[in-house]
Design a protein around this motif. Structure first.
Motif, mmCIF file in Angstrom:
data_model
loop_
_atom_site.group_PDB
_atom_site.id
_atom_site.type_symbol
_atom_site.label_atom_id
_atom_site.label_comp_id
_atom_site.label_asym_id
_atom_site.label_seq_id
_atom_site.Cartn_x
_atom_site.Cartn_y
_atom_site.Cartn_z
ATOM 1 N N SER A 1 0.844 -1.193 0.000
ATOM 2 C CA SER A 1 0.000 0.000 0.000
ATOM 3 C C SER A 1 0.875 1.237 0.000
ATOM 4 C CB SER A 1 -0.906 -0.004 1.238
ATOM 5 O OG SER A 1 -1.598 1.209 1.352
ATOM 6 N N ALA A 2 0.876 1.978 -1.112
ATOM 7 C CA ALA A 2 1.671 3.197 -1.203
ATOM 8 C C ALA A 2 1.279 4.222 -0.134
ATOM 9 C CB ALA A 2 1.571 3.796 -2.602
ATOM 10 N N PRO A 3 -0.024 4.450 0.130
ATOM 11 C CA PRO A 3 -0.373 5.420 1.175
ATOM 12 C C PRO A 3 -0.256 4.847 2.590
ATOM 13 C CG PRO A 3 -2.368 4.657 0.083
ATOM 14 C CD PRO A 3 -1.202 4.050 -0.652
ATOM 15 N N GLY A 4 0.028 3.555 2.721
ATOM 16 C CA GLY A 4 0.184 2.952 4.039
ATOM 17 C C GLY A 4 -1.128 2.637 4.727
ATOM 18 N N GLU A 5 -2.184 2.421 3.942
ATOM 19 C CA GLU A 5 -3.492 2.107 4.511
ATOM 20 C C GLU A 5 -3.719 0.600 4.500
ATOM 21 O OE1 GLU A 5 -6.206 4.423 2.188
ATOM 22 O OE2 GLU A 5 -5.783 6.223 3.361
ATOM 23 N N VAL A 6 -4.319 0.104 5.587
ATOM 24 C CA VAL A 6 -4.565 -1.329 5.732
ATOM 25 C C VAL A 6 -6.050 -1.537 6.025
ATOM 26 C CG1 VAL A 6 -4.044 -3.393 7.082
ATOM 27 C CG2 VAL A 6 -2.235 -1.740 6.575
ATOM 28 N N PRO A 7 -6.779 -2.202 5.125
ATOM 29 C CA PRO A 7 -8.187 -2.499 5.397
ATOM 30 C C PRO A 7 -8.300 -3.622 6.428
ATOM 31 C CG PRO A 7 -7.555 -3.375 3.261
ATOM 32 C CD PRO A 7 -6.365 -2.635 3.797
ATOM 33 N N VAL A 8 -9.215 -3.449 7.369
ATOM 34 C CA VAL A 8 -9.434 -4.434 8.424
ATOM 35 C C VAL A 8 -10.866 -4.924 8.330
ATOM 36 C CG1 VAL A 8 -9.532 -4.811 10.926
ATOM 37 C CG2 VAL A 8 -7.746 -3.349 9.946
ATOM 38 N N SER A 9 -11.041 -6.232 8.438
ATOM 39 C CA SER A 9 -12.367 -6.842 8.424
ATOM 40 C C SER A 9 -12.443 -7.822 9.586
ATOM 41 C CB SER A 9 -12.595 -7.549 7.094
ATOM 42 O OG SER A 9 -13.869 -8.159 7.077
ATOM 43 N N ARG B 1 5.645 -0.518 1.608
ATOM 44 C CA ARG B 1 5.394 0.753 0.927
ATOM 45 C C ARG B 1 6.592 1.059 0.042
ATOM 46 N NH1 ARG B 1 3.366 5.232 5.145
ATOM 47 N NH2 ARG B 1 2.911 6.274 3.197
ATOM 48 N N PRO B 2 6.368 1.682 -1.105
ATOM 49 C CA PRO B 2 7.502 2.051 -1.949
ATOM 50 C C PRO B 2 8.417 3.017 -1.213
ATOM 51 C CG PRO B 2 5.407 2.471 -3.066
ATOM 52 C CD PRO B 2 5.100 2.071 -1.669
ATOM 53 N N SER B 3 9.700 2.929 -1.478
ATOM 54 C CA SER B 3 10.670 3.801 -0.831
ATOM 55 C C SER B 3 10.722 5.154 -1.519
ATOM 56 C CB SER B 3 12.055 3.169 -0.852
ATOM 57 O OG SER B 3 13.018 4.074 -0.347
ATOM 58 N N VAL B 4 10.812 6.216 -0.754
ATOM 59 C CA VAL B 4 10.989 7.554 -1.330
ATOM 60 C C VAL B 4 12.415 7.754 -1.787
ATOM 61 C CG1 VAL B 4 9.139 8.612 0.024
ATOM 62 C CG2 VAL B 4 11.465 8.572 0.930
ATOM 63 N N ASN B 5 13.312 6.834 -1.404
ATOM 64 C CA ASN B 5 14.712 6.930 -1.782
ATOM 65 C C ASN B 5 15.016 6.302 -3.129
ATOM 66 O OD1 ASN B 5 15.336 8.172 0.676
ATOM 67 N ND2 ASN B 5 15.515 6.191 1.692
#
Length: 183
Positions: free
Chosen positions: A96-104, A172-176
């Motif tokens: 997840s690029a924005p760092g969001e995790v869906p929980v169910s 998450r993808p690295s900004v580096n």
């Protein structure tokens, strides 16, 4: 410096207790951590996290067997037969690029009047609560390992049911990394 601090946090975190963790320093002096071994990497010993098992509440039938002294707290606690985290699953890697995790979550029977669900992310209450549909989205989270559990609490904040703890990994993808535009 940021990568080094994240690496230290990962190394000290109890979450990756079930997986091997490897550390190495590249030619630029940047410290890296991974769950996959590579040449020149040292294996880091990670300890099992401390956990507590709560006793199962008595059912109202057991209360009635004790001379008919039935109290509301026991009656409320007896109502949940199944409570579990449906997703993320144990050891799942989430990209997840924005760092969001869906929980169910799954809960049987349905949530009682006056009860609430509280998510515990890395052992602390999360800033989000699942809706009555038992869905929520965590984030933004830092990359790396995380633990998740959920509790049903009554109006006074007492825990009435708790799920098993699930460990998941956020990628998450690295900004580096250089941009791949124009390639």
């Amino acid at each position: 410096m940021r990568v080094c601090l994240m690496g230290i946090a990962l190394a000290l975190s109890p979450a990756p207790a079930l997986a091997d963790v490897y550390r190495w320093v590249d030619e630029d002096g940047v410290v890296h951590f991974s769950d996959e071994p590579r040449d020149g990497a040292e294996r880091i010993e990670v300890q099992e996290p401390a956990t507590v098992r709560l006793p199962r509440p008595q059912s109202s039938r057991a209360s009635a067997a004790n001379g008919g002294q039935e109290d509301d707290d026991r009656d409320e606690a007896a109502g949940y037969e199944r409570f579990a985290i449906a997703s993320p699953t144990e050891e799942q890697t989430i990209q997840s690029a924005p760092g969001e995790v869906p929980v169910s979550l799954s809960l049987e029977p349905a949530l009682r009047q006056g009860h609430r669900i509280r998510l515990l992310l890395d052992g602390s209450p999360a800033d989000v609560s699942p809706s009555r549909s038992l869905q929520a989205t965590l984030g933004p989270l830092d990359r790396g390992p995380h633990t998740l559990a959920a509790e049903v609490t009554d109006a006074s904040g007492r825990v009435r049911a708790r799920t098993e703890t699930v460990t998941f990994y956020l990628h998450r993808p690295s900004v580096n990394l250089p941009s791949r535009q124009g390639n």
